[in-house]
Structures are given as C-alpha cells and as structure tokens.
Design an enzyme around this catalytic site. Structure first.
Site, PDB file in Angstrom:
ATOM      1  N   ASP A  97      21.753   1.346 -18.346  1.00  0.00           N
ATOM      2  CA  ASP A  97      21.290   0.245 -17.494  1.00  0.00           C
ATOM      3  C   ASP A  97      20.752  -0.913 -18.106  1.00  0.00           C
ATOM      4  O   ASP A  97      20.844  -1.885 -17.423  1.00  0.00           O
ATOM      5  CB  ASP A  97      20.493   1.035 -16.409  1.00  0.00           C
ATOM      6  CG  ASP A  97      20.947   2.004 -15.532  1.00  0.00           C
ATOM      7  OD1 ASP A  97      22.240   1.999 -15.171  1.00  0.00           O
ATOM      8  OD2 ASP A  97      20.216   2.887 -14.939  1.00  0.00           O
ATOM      9  N   ARG A 110      30.440  -4.230 -15.195  1.00  0.00           N
ATOM     10  CA  ARG A 110      29.400  -4.865 -16.119  1.00  0.00           C
ATOM     11  C   ARG A 110      29.769  -5.628 -17.612  1.00  0.00           C
ATOM     12  O   ARG A 110      29.181  -6.392 -17.877  1.00  0.00           O
ATOM     13  CB  ARG A 110      28.049  -3.987 -16.393  1.00  0.00           C
ATOM     14  CG  ARG A 110      27.230  -4.060 -14.791  1.00  0.00           C
ATOM     15  CD  ARG A 110      26.165  -3.074 -14.949  1.00  0.00           C
ATOM     16  NE  ARG A 110      25.301  -3.151 -13.722  1.00  0.00           N
ATOM     17  CZ  ARG A 110      24.409  -2.244 -13.291  1.00  0.00           C
ATOM     18  NH1 ARG A 110      24.261  -1.203 -14.278  1.00  0.00           N
ATOM     19  NH2 ARG A 110      23.892  -2.328 -12.318  1.00  0.00           N
ATOM     20  N   SER A 126      27.071  11.848 -17.431  1.00  0.00           N
ATOM     21  CA  SER A 126      26.448  11.031 -16.261  1.00  0.00           C
ATOM     22  C   SER A 126      25.094  12.194 -15.795  1.00  0.00           C
ATOM     23  O   SER A 126      25.364  13.200 -15.104  1.00  0.00           O
ATOM     24  CB  SER A 126      27.525  10.997 -15.264  1.00  0.00           C
ATOM     25  OG  SER A 126      26.877  11.026 -14.033  1.00  0.00           O
ATOM     26  N   ARG A 175      14.998  11.466  -6.526  1.00  0.00           N
ATOM     27  CA  ARG A 175      15.103  13.041  -6.883  1.00  0.00           C
ATOM     28  C   ARG A 175      13.950  13.815  -6.030  1.00  0.00           C
ATOM     29  O   ARG A 175      14.268  14.649  -5.604  1.00  0.00           O
ATOM     30  CB  ARG A 175      15.052  13.357  -8.474  1.00  0.00           C
ATOM     31  CG  ARG A 175      16.241  13.122  -9.168  1.00  0.00           C
ATOM     32  CD  ARG A 175      16.065  12.702 -10.568  1.00  0.00           C
ATOM     33  NE  ARG A 175      17.259  12.578 -11.353  1.00  0.00           N
ATOM     34  CZ  ARG A 175      18.269  11.752 -11.346  1.00  0.00           C
ATOM     35  NH1 ARG A 175      17.891  10.422 -10.893  1.00  0.00           N
ATOM     36  NH2 ARG A 175      19.167  11.372 -11.958  1.00  0.00           N
ATOM     37  N   ARG A 212      33.360   2.878  -6.135  1.00  0.00           N
ATOM     38  CA  ARG A 212      32.891   3.688  -7.363  1.00  0.00           C
ATOM     39  C   ARG A 212      33.554   4.870  -7.219  1.00  0.00           C
ATOM     40  O   ARG A 212      33.724   5.565  -6.145  1.00  0.00           O
ATOM     41  CB  ARG A 212      31.473   3.687  -7.436  1.00  0.00           C
ATOM     42  CG  ARG A 212      30.990   1.983  -7.631  1.00  0.00           C
ATOM     43  CD  ARG A 212      29.411   2.096  -7.753  1.00  0.00           C
ATOM     44  NE  ARG A 212      28.973   2.642  -8.817  1.00  0.00           N
ATOM     45  CZ  ARG A 212      27.637   2.817  -9.264  1.00  0.00           C
ATOM     46  NH1 ARG A 212      26.931   2.266  -8.431  1.00  0.00           N
ATOM     47  NH2 ARG A 212      27.610   3.519 -10.566  1.00  0.00           N
ATOM     48  N   GLY A 256      24.707   4.615  -5.632  1.00  0.00           N
ATOM     49  CA  GLY A 256      25.327   5.747  -6.521  1.00  0.00           C
ATOM     50  C   GLY A 256      24.722   7.123  -6.561  1.00  0.00           C
ATOM     51  O   GLY A 256      25.445   8.013  -6.258  1.00  0.00           O
ATOM     52  N   GLN A 265      23.864  11.596 -12.892  1.00  0.00           N
ATOM     53  CA  GLN A 265      23.823  11.628 -11.428  1.00  0.00           C
ATOM     54  C   GLN A 265      24.936  13.047 -11.196  1.00  0.00           C
ATOM     55  O   GLN A 265      24.551  13.657 -10.222  1.00  0.00           O
ATOM     56  CB  GLN A 265      24.668  10.593 -10.870  1.00  0.00           C
ATOM     57  CG  GLN A 265      23.841   9.319 -10.726  1.00  0.00           C
ATOM     58  CD  GLN A 265      24.439   7.976 -10.383  1.00  0.00           C
ATOM     59  OE1 GLN A 265      25.695   7.903 -10.044  1.00  0.00           O
ATOM     60  NE2 GLN A 265      23.871   6.848 -10.153  1.00  0.00           N
TER      61      GLN A 265
HETATM   62  C1  S3P Z   1      21.191   7.346 -12.896  1.00  0.00           C
HETATM   63  C2  S3P Z   1      22.320   7.694 -13.632  1.00  0.00           C
HETATM   64  C3  S3P Z   1      23.001   6.609 -14.383  1.00  0.00           C
HETATM   65  C4  S3P Z   1      22.345   5.309 -14.340  1.00  0.00           C
HETATM   66  C5  S3P Z   1      22.061   4.943 -12.767  1.00  0.00           C
HETATM   67  C6  S3P Z   1      20.887   5.957 -12.401  1.00  0.00           C
HETATM   68  C7  S3P Z   1      20.294   8.433 -12.248  1.00  0.00           C
HETATM   69  O1  S3P Z   1      24.385   6.652 -13.750  1.00  0.00           O
HETATM   70  O2  S3P Z   1      23.328   4.268 -14.225  1.00  0.00           O
HETATM   71  O3  S3P Z   1      21.439   3.723 -12.542  1.00  0.00           O
HETATM   72  O4  S3P Z   1      19.406   8.211 -11.710  1.00  0.00           O
HETATM   73  O5  S3P Z   1      20.731   9.747 -12.267  1.00  0.00           O
HETATM   74  P1  S3P Z   1      25.388   7.724 -14.428  1.00  0.00           P
HETATM   75  O6  S3P Z   1      25.073   8.960 -13.862  1.00  0.00           O
HETATM   76  O7  S3P Z   1      26.593   7.374 -13.351  1.00  0.00           O
HETATM   77  O8  S3P Z   1      25.605   7.310 -15.591  1.00  0.00           O
END
Ligand code: S3P
Length: 454
Positions: free
Chosen positions: A341, A372, A193, A54, A149, A121, A195
């Site tokens: 995680d 997983r 999520s 970030r 993904r 991701g 992300q």
């Molecule tokens: C993350 C959010 C999670 C996590 C990933 C890191 C992040 O994913 O599993 O390792 O830094 O925002 P999701 O947003 O797909 O839940």
C-alpha cells in the site's frame, strides 16, 4: 504561513457526473496543493483500517460484547459495519468507539438485501470467509472499482472448503455465496495476500479440524493476532498459520493503533519538505507492516521510533521525522508484500532521491483500487518525471524537478494522497481531482496536512 497549502475545492457538473458514474458520490471535489516551506507539529492517524475490519468481523461472530476504541474513520470500515448490520448484528458507533453485540459463530441472520462492500476489497474478501460458513445464501457487491477486482483468489479456496460461490463473468463481483458445513483444508496461497489468508482462516472457524494456510511471503498478520486475542485455537510457525474450527470466540475490549499506511504519506512528506519537523503519534508498528520504515532507513531517512508499547498484541509508538538527503535504490521483491500500500507514495519519494527508486514483483498493484502501476506512472509523467513502467513494477529516475499538474486519481485514495505529497515539493500548483476518495481510508487527510503546513 497558513494557507501555503491552498486546499481549495471546486466542483463542476462534469466532475460530479464522473463521480456518480464511478460510484463515488462525494469524491468530486478537487483540491489545489501548492509547495510549502515546512511541515511542523504533531499529528495522529486514523485507526488502522486493516485491524478495524478484523475486529468488526470477529466481534460480530464472538460471544458477548466487543468494544473497539479508535476504530478507523475510513469509509471502507464503515462498509464492513454496514454489511454486518445487514446480517443482523447489533452495532453502536459513537465517534471512534464501536460496540458490537456478538451474535456467536452461528448467530448471523440472512440478509434479504445484497450486502454492499463499497470500495472495500477487504470487506468483500474477508467477509466471504465468514459467509462461506453460514447456512444461508448471501449476495455481496461493491462499487465500480471493486466490481473490477479479482475474486477467484477467495472463490477457489472457499469452494474447496465446501461453499458454493457464483460470481459475475471472470470471477468478478458481485458474489453469491451459499454457505454451509465446511471441511478443513491446507491451502498454499498462489499470491501473497493477507485478505485471502484471512478469508481462509475465518472460514476455518466453521470447519471441523485444522485449516492451514501457507504464504509465499509473510503478509500482515492482524487476523492471526486478533484470533489469538479472542481465544481461537491458532498456531503460527513462520509462513504457516493453522486454525482449529472452534465453538466460540470471546468478545473483547480493544484499542486500534494509528494506521501506518496512512502515516506513510506524512512520513514521506516530512522527509521531503525542507525544514520540516513532524511527529506522528500512536502509529501501529506491527513488524509485518513496518517495511516502509526499513526502506526509508536504508535510504538514509531520518525517522526515529519512540515510546514503543504493546497493546492487544499489536506494537505501536511515535515517529519523529526530519528531512534530509535520501539515497534511493531498489526495493527487494521479498519486501514488496509488506509495502504494497506504500508503493505509490514511495514512487513519489523516489523522484526526490539521489539514485531514483525501482522495484519488481508488484504485479498485485495492477489490481488494487486502480491499476496503481499505470496510474502512478501516468501522473508522475504529467508532473514531468521520468518513469519506466514494467509489468510488475516501476523505475523512477532520481533528482527530478516535479511541476504542478492536474492529477487523475481514478478515484483511488492512495493515489490522491501520494500526489498531494508530490504537490508539496513541486513547482506551481497541483490539482488533485476526485480528492474526496481519500475518505476511503483517511477522511481528515487534507485537514491534517493543512494543520501542519507552513
Ligand atoms: C489488506 C491487505 C492488502 C492491502 C489492503 C489491506 C488487509 O491487500 O493492499 O489494503 O487488510 O488484509 P491484499 O490482501 O490484496 O494484498
């Protein structure tokens, strides 16, 4: 007795070929893990991966320089820096200090080459939010695992905001993002999520007016905090977060706490290996990430939190871990997003508890770096454990004797580390295949383990 954890590497042609096919050159090493008597000493974790991503992205679109100390050593965060460099951002990295000359919100340059998000991701999804606001076209792809993904979750809201995004069939990477002037939206996340929340908030910086995201369950709030720290106009109330499109973010000097998701492996190892006495220093303790500490406390795990302080809006402190009997039990669905995680290593822990461990509501685990749920179940079975697989969870029986086995990590860093921990309490030797994949989040994982193993 040093050497009790025998971390031997060996590389065969077949392994090398598999690694190449998986887009994971460097991950072909196997590691042998043997049971240990105790884990003793003080360890530090790499800088938090989520927070590092970030600040790298926000530093790139801020005004003036940002200096990021204890930047994550993870390969994923390097992927973010490499993508930003391709977008014309000047970045200097010396060990764990990253200096970024902010280009301003409108200062990124088109990249002639496709951006490569590697295995990350977070890089692809969050950067998509920024790219949606650029008046140029960008292609972003990744390795074989990332290419499987789901990206519809970011394509949908960013398209609603006005970006044009093409993908491979099935809404999979690579993405071709034609950005432009965006409109603000109110977006209710269909899946919890962080992300996706972040992608929408980052795009919101480029929209005139207020962009709002509503989460079904609270997820990590590092983007919200980092935006606040850099001067964005952001409002937060429970699971609703709103950001105003703004003229500028301020570059900043920040310190990244240690990654609690990396600490999770040492937490579990320190609780399971008899006679251990471990301290993990400077671990991030943001309340949206500490569900693992709550779960372990409920099971009777002896973890003390010491020396807590607040730095750049993020809590951090030391963890002192001592082994003991663990009760086990159910992980509540609402805790799952905050633990997503950590579930692989908690599943390993479950085998050593009185009652076992079970959880539902974690279908997201199936679309991580590997499936997983399936991969944890398959590897636990290889070690002789009883496991029941659900579409959205697992049930692991308690009081299981694990036996050493060959672990197929599927190139997934968290699987490799979770089963290295299992190997510490198993009978005989455990072989972690493709162990180099730990570089994705914790390149010094095996070295750190070796240092405290007796
Ligand atoms: C993350 C959010 C999670 C996590 C990933 C890191 C992040 O994913 O599993 O390792 O830094 O925002 P999701 O947003 O797909 O839940």
């Amino acid at each position: 007795m040093p050497g009790a954890v025998s971390l031997q590497r060996f590389t065969s042609d077949e392994e090398l070929l598999t690694a190449f096919r998986m887009g994971f050159f460097g991950s072909a090493k196997s590691r042998k893990i043997k049971p240990v008597k105790r884990l003793v000493g003080t360890v530090e974790m790499p800088g938090d991966k989520s927070i590092s991503h970030r600040y790298a992205m926000l530093g790139a679109i801020a005004e003036g320089p940002s200096e990021i100390h204890f930047f994550a050593s993870s390969a994923d965060c390097q992927s973010t820096l490499d993508c930003l460099k391709k977008l014309g951002v000047t970045i200097d990295r010396r060990e764990n200090v990253v200096t970024i000359q902010g280009a301003g919100l409108a200062g990124l340059k088109p990249s002639l080459q496709a951006l490569d998000a590697g295995n990350s991701g977070s890089t692809m999804r969050m950067l998509a939010g920024i790219l949606a606001g650029q008046h140029f076209r960008t292609v972003i792809g990744g390795d074989a695992s990332l290419s499987r993904r789901p990206m519809k979750r970011v394509i949908d809201p960013l398209t609603q905001m006005g970006a044009r995004i093409e993908s491979a069939e099935g809404y999979l990477p690579p993405l071709e993002i034609e950005g432009g002037t965006l409109r603000p939206i109110r977006y209710e996340l269909p899946v919890a999520s962080a992300q996706v929340k972040s992608a929408v908030l980052l795009a919101g910086l480029y929209a005139e007016g207020e962009t709002t995201v509503v989460e079904p369950f609270a997820t990590r709030d590092h983007t919200d905090i980092a935006l606040e720290q850099m001067g964005a106009d952001i409002g937060r109330h429970r699971r609703t977060i709103a950001v105003r499109g703004c003229a500028r973010l301020e570059g900043k000097k920040v310190y990244i706490p240690g990654d609690i998701s990396s600490a999770a492996f040492f937490l579990v190892a320190g609780l399971l290996v008899p006679e251990s006495n471990l301290v993990i220093r400077n671990v991030g303790l943001n309340p949206t990430r500490t569900a693992i500490l709550d779960v372990l406390a409920t099971m009777g795990g002896r973890v003390k939190v010491l020396n807590v302080e607040m730095l750049n809006g993020e809590l951090l402190g030391d963890l002192h871990i001592e082994p003991g009997t663990l009760k086990g039990g159910e992980i509540a669905q609402e805790s799952v997003p905050g633990l997503i995680d950590e579930l692989p290593v908690l599943s390993v822990l479950g085998t050593q508890t009185e009652e076992g461990l079970w959880f539902h509501g974690a279908a997201e685990l199936r679309v991580k770096e590997s499936d997983r749920i399936a991969v944890v179940a398959a590897n636990l079975r290889r070690m002789g454990a009883k496991v029941e697989e659900f579409p959205d969870g697992l049930r692991v029986a308690g009081r299981q004797k694990l036996r050493g086995a060959e672990i197929n990590t599927q190139g997934d860093h968290r699987i490799a580390m979770a089963f290295a921990v299992a190997g510490l309490v198993a009978e005989g030797t455990t072989v972690i295949r493709d162990s180099g994949c730990v570089d994705v989040s914790f390149p010094k994982f095996f070295d750190t383990l070796e240092r405290v193993a007796e």
